[in-house]
Design a protein around this motif. Structure first.
Motif, PDB file in Angstrom:
ATOM      1  N   GLU A 197     -12.279  -2.139  -4.700  1.00 58.13           N
ATOM      2  CA  GLU A 197     -10.874  -2.504  -4.559  1.00 58.13           C
ATOM      3  C   GLU A 197     -10.647  -3.338  -3.307  1.00 58.13           C
ATOM      4  O   GLU A 197     -11.095  -2.976  -2.209  1.00 58.13           O
ATOM      5  CB  GLU A 197     -10.016  -1.234  -4.493  1.00 58.13           C
ATOM      6  CG  GLU A 197      -8.524  -1.503  -4.408  1.00 58.13           C
ATOM      7  CD  GLU A 197      -7.725  -0.214  -4.326  1.00 58.13           C
ATOM      8  OE1 GLU A 197      -6.508  -0.292  -4.068  1.00 58.13           O
ATOM      9  OE2 GLU A 197      -8.324   0.869  -4.500  1.00 58.13           O
ATOM     10  N   LYS A 221       0.777  -3.725   5.365  1.00 62.38           N
ATOM     11  CA  LYS A 221       1.001  -3.272   3.987  1.00 62.38           C
ATOM     12  C   LYS A 221       1.732  -4.363   3.203  1.00 62.38           C
ATOM     13  O   LYS A 221       1.516  -4.540   1.994  1.00 62.38           O
ATOM     14  CB  LYS A 221       1.884  -2.020   3.972  1.00 62.38           C
ATOM     15  CG  LYS A 221       1.206  -0.697   4.188  1.00 62.38           C
ATOM     16  CD  LYS A 221       2.257   0.392   4.014  1.00 62.38           C
ATOM     17  CE  LYS A 221       1.710   1.781   4.234  1.00 62.38           C
ATOM     18  NZ  LYS A 221       2.755   2.821   4.013  1.00 62.38           N
ATOM     19  N   TYR A 237      -0.101 -10.413   4.238  1.00 65.52           N
ATOM     20  CA  TYR A 237      -1.520 -10.687   4.054  1.00 65.52           C
ATOM     21  C   TYR A 237      -2.214 -10.867   5.400  1.00 65.52           C
ATOM     22  O   TYR A 237      -1.668 -11.464   6.333  1.00 65.52           O
ATOM     23  CB  TYR A 237      -1.697 -11.962   3.227  1.00 65.52           C
ATOM     24  CG  TYR A 237      -1.576 -11.754   1.737  1.00 65.52           C
ATOM     25  CD1 TYR A 237      -2.640 -12.027   0.885  1.00 65.52           C
ATOM     26  CD2 TYR A 237      -0.396 -11.257   1.172  1.00 65.52           C
ATOM     27  CE1 TYR A 237      -2.533 -11.826  -0.495  1.00 65.52           C
ATOM     28  CE2 TYR A 237      -0.279 -11.059  -0.186  1.00 65.52           C
ATOM     29  CZ  TYR A 237      -1.347 -11.343  -1.014  1.00 65.52           C
ATOM     30  OH  TYR A 237      -1.236 -11.144  -2.367  1.00 65.52           O
ATOM     31  N   GLY A 260      -8.403  -4.803  -0.223  1.00 63.92           N
ATOM     32  CA  GLY A 260      -7.349  -4.205   0.583  1.00 63.92           C
ATOM     33  C   GLY A 260      -7.698  -2.841   1.126  1.00 63.92           C
ATOM     34  O   GLY A 260      -6.943  -2.276   1.937  1.00 63.92           O
ATOM     35  N   GLY A 304       0.824  -1.194   0.000  1.00 66.67           N
ATOM     36  CA  GLY A 304       0.000   0.000   0.000  1.00 66.67           C
ATOM     37  C   GLY A 304       0.859   1.245   0.000  1.00 66.67           C
ATOM     38  O   GLY A 304       2.007   1.233   0.453  1.00 66.67           O
ATOM     39  N   ASN A 305       0.321   2.341  -0.492  1.00 61.40           N
ATOM     40  CA  ASN A 305       1.094   3.582  -0.582  1.00 61.40           C
ATOM     41  C   ASN A 305       0.567   4.652   0.356  1.00 61.40           C
ATOM     42  O   ASN A 305       0.815   5.827   0.154  1.00 61.40           O
ATOM     43  CB  ASN A 305       1.097   4.093  -2.026  1.00 61.40           C
ATOM     44  CG  ASN A 305      -0.311   4.366  -2.535  1.00 61.40           C
ATOM     45  OD1 ASN A 305      -1.278   4.198  -1.795  1.00 61.40           O
ATOM     46  ND2 ASN A 305      -0.427   4.789  -3.785  1.00 61.40           N
ATOM     47  N   THR A 347      -5.522 -10.618   1.442  1.00 59.39           N
ATOM     48  CA  THR A 347      -4.969  -9.391   0.873  1.00 59.39           C
ATOM     49  C   THR A 347      -4.186  -8.612   1.911  1.00 59.39           C
ATOM     50  O   THR A 347      -4.495  -8.688   3.112  1.00 59.39           O
ATOM     51  CB  THR A 347      -6.096  -8.497   0.311  1.00 59.39           C
ATOM     52  OG1 THR A 347      -5.533  -7.309  -0.255  1.00 59.39           O
ATOM     53  CG2 THR A 347      -7.061  -8.090   1.400  1.00 59.39           C
ATOM     54  N   THR A 397      -4.144  -1.868   1.285  1.00 61.62           N
ATOM     55  CA  THR A 397      -3.735  -1.056   0.139  1.00 61.62           C
ATOM     56  C   THR A 397      -3.936   0.436   0.374  1.00 61.62           C
ATOM     57  O   THR A 397      -3.032   1.236   0.158  1.00 61.62           O
ATOM     58  CB  THR A 397      -4.519  -1.472  -1.122  1.00 61.62           C
ATOM     59  OG1 THR A 397      -5.929  -1.350  -0.869  1.00 61.62           O
ATOM     60  CG2 THR A 397      -4.177  -2.907  -1.520  1.00 61.62           C
ATOM     61  N   THR A 398      -5.116   0.829   0.855  1.00 63.35           N
ATOM     62  CA  THR A 398      -5.391   2.253   1.054  1.00 63.35           C
ATOM     63  C   THR A 398      -6.594   2.432   1.977  1.00 63.35           C
ATOM     64  O   THR A 398      -7.498   1.592   1.988  1.00 63.35           O
ATOM     65  CB  THR A 398      -5.678   2.953  -0.295  1.00 63.35           C
ATOM     66  OG1 THR A 398      -5.826   4.362  -0.074  1.00 63.35           O
ATOM     67  CG2 THR A 398      -6.933   2.421  -0.937  1.00 63.35           C
TER      68      THR A 398
END
Length: 272
Positions: free
Chosen positions: A32, A92, A95, A34, A3-4, A99, A102-103
């Protein structure tokens, strides 16, 4: 893929008090996997719940807040972390079930308008503002204190009774008192009586009409139960925002945000 997001930006992922179903509905509205949010546990005070969209479901992972000596740890499954951002950074790259994170889920930000000036009395955690200023609510941390930012991006705590909500139709309504509580280590608990309530010149006793219902905590014998259209006799105004009055033969306390004074000076008309 990692993730960012910035795990230390708790305003982006912390949702405060939220039901399991509400969190599920918000996350299922995205496409999406995550995507996540963190909410307060509704069963254990201090614990959190990490809610994540995984495939075609939403998983709710309990995050236990554990006191170990003079240190606090946050435990999820068999893994333990010194704080929530460390936990999120870990997931991040790892799992949960199907998953990694991610965000944070995009959330609609609520705006409020200031009813009174607030100078913050020099507290660096506060966000001073002027009457009429528009603020964006970032989190509803406590009953009387929320976190907000102003038009130039400054962030801080604001007293709930000093603002009113701006709804989608741009009409205004009192902000009232939420049920959210402070998230662990995000904010220190504050007392509203550090500050003066708005200066209301009124000869007491005076009569007021209840405009917002209130059911007090069952263990608080000093609080008055309020029902819309009740006529309450206001006997004392306190800086804390909790005023005194008489209603249905009982003397007790109530938040000033829940009433409005009756303009008539003939108080005898309202004696019961």
């Amino acid at each position: 893929m990692a993730g960012n997001f910035d795990a230390y930006d708790n305003y982006s992922w912390y949702a405060g008090a939220m039901s399991r179903q509400e969190a599920t509905d918000i996350l299922m509205s995205t496409n999406e996997t995550g995507v996540f949010l963190v909410r307060d546990s509704s069963t254990i005070i201090g614990d959190l719940v990490l809610c994540v969209r995984e495939d075609n479901k939403v998983s709710h992972y309990i995050v236990n807040k554990i006191q170990e000596g003079d240190q606090v740890r946050y435990k999820i499954g068999e893994n333990s972390f010194p704080d929530v951002p460390c936990l999120l950074n870990f997931y991040k790259l790892h799992y949960l079930d199907t998953t990694p994170l991610t965000t944070p889920v995009p959330r609609k930000l609520e705006k409020v308008k200031a009813k009174y000036d607030f100078d913050g009395s020099g507290d660096p955690d506060d966000l001073p503002f002027k009457k009429g200023e528009i603020l964006t609510i970032l989190s509803k941390d406590e009953e009387q204190w929320w976190t907000a930012k102003n038009s130039v991006g400054q962030k801080g705590s604001i007293p709930v009774p000093y603002v009113e909500k701006i709804d989608e139709s741009r009409s205004l309504s009192p902000a009232g008192c939420g049920s959210s509580r402070a998230s662990p280590n995000f904010h220190s608990s504050k007392e509203l009586n550090k500050y003066n309530t708005p200066n209301i010149q009124r000869k007491l006793p005076a009569y007021a009409k209840v405009i917002h219902p209130r059911v007090p905590n069952a263990y608080d014998s000093t609080a008055l139960k309020l029902e819309v259209a009740d006529i309450i006799k206001v006997t004392n105004i306190h800086q804390s925002g909790q005023w005194e009055g008489e209603l249905r033969g009982k003397h007790g306390f109530f938040p000033f945000t829940h009433i409005e004074f009756i303009d008539s000076e003939n108080t005898e008309d309202h004696e019961s």
